[in-house]
Design a protein around this motif. Structure first.
Motif: not given
Length: 176
Positions: A150-161
């Motif tokens: 399933x999915x929602x339209x929430x902005x995803x948490x991102x891991x960077x640097x």
């Protein structure tokens, strides 16, 4: 034929890999023990799609991880793609004893019966059959066949640097 020795050290390699932004997931399953089933879960940023037909995904886990035996034996697991508002879950499932990770966390069952987080903010989730795994260097790569999602339209948490980054969050960024 042996691979040539790299011209960089592991810290530089890790830093270079950190330039690639990834999503953040929490993976849950159950382990069997003498007193019944107990939840097991961890934060992973090594999630990726493999195939649409059949629907396959992959993720990897360090061979040193204490949870590795439980995921090797699990018949199914759920991969939760965290939303930017779920930074607290990413931190909670990244370290500490398994019992503490689930304390006061609402749980539910996916359609196939697999233990999952009961958080409607999750950007997406995938209930997977533990299809196969492969040893690769210091990690084990898991390939899961998606049975429901399933999915929602929430902005995803991102891991960077080396840190949580790039998407709005209601919590401050970590000190990691």
């Amino acid at each position: 034929m042996a691979a040539p020795t790299p011209i960089f050290d592991s810290a530089f390699f890790r830093s270079a890999l950190g330039r690639f932004a990834t999503g953040v997931t929490v993976i849950t399953a159950e382990r069997q023990c003498d007193t019944g089933n107990e939840p097991v879960g961890l934060t992973i940023s090594s999630f990726n799609s493999v195939s649409l037909d059949p629907p396959l995904v992959l993720w990897s886990l360090s061979r040193k991880a204490s949870a590795l035996p439980h995921f090797l034996q699990a018949e199914r697991y759920v991969i939760h793609v965290l939303a930017a508002s779920q930074l607290h879950l990413a931190k909670r499932f990244a370290s500490g004893p398994q019992s503490g990770r689930f304390k006061e966390v609402a749980l539910a069952r996916a359609p196939g019966g697999t233990l999952m987080l009961a958080d409607s903010d999750t950007a997406a989730w995938f209930e997977c059959r533990n299809l196969t795994h492969h040893e690769a260097g210091d990690h084990v790569v898991f390939i899961g066949q998606v049975e429901s999602c399933d999915r929602s339209f929430s902005q995803p948490l991102v891991y960077h640097a080396g840190d949580f980054d790039l998407t709005p969050s209601t919590e401050p960024l970590s000190d990691l």
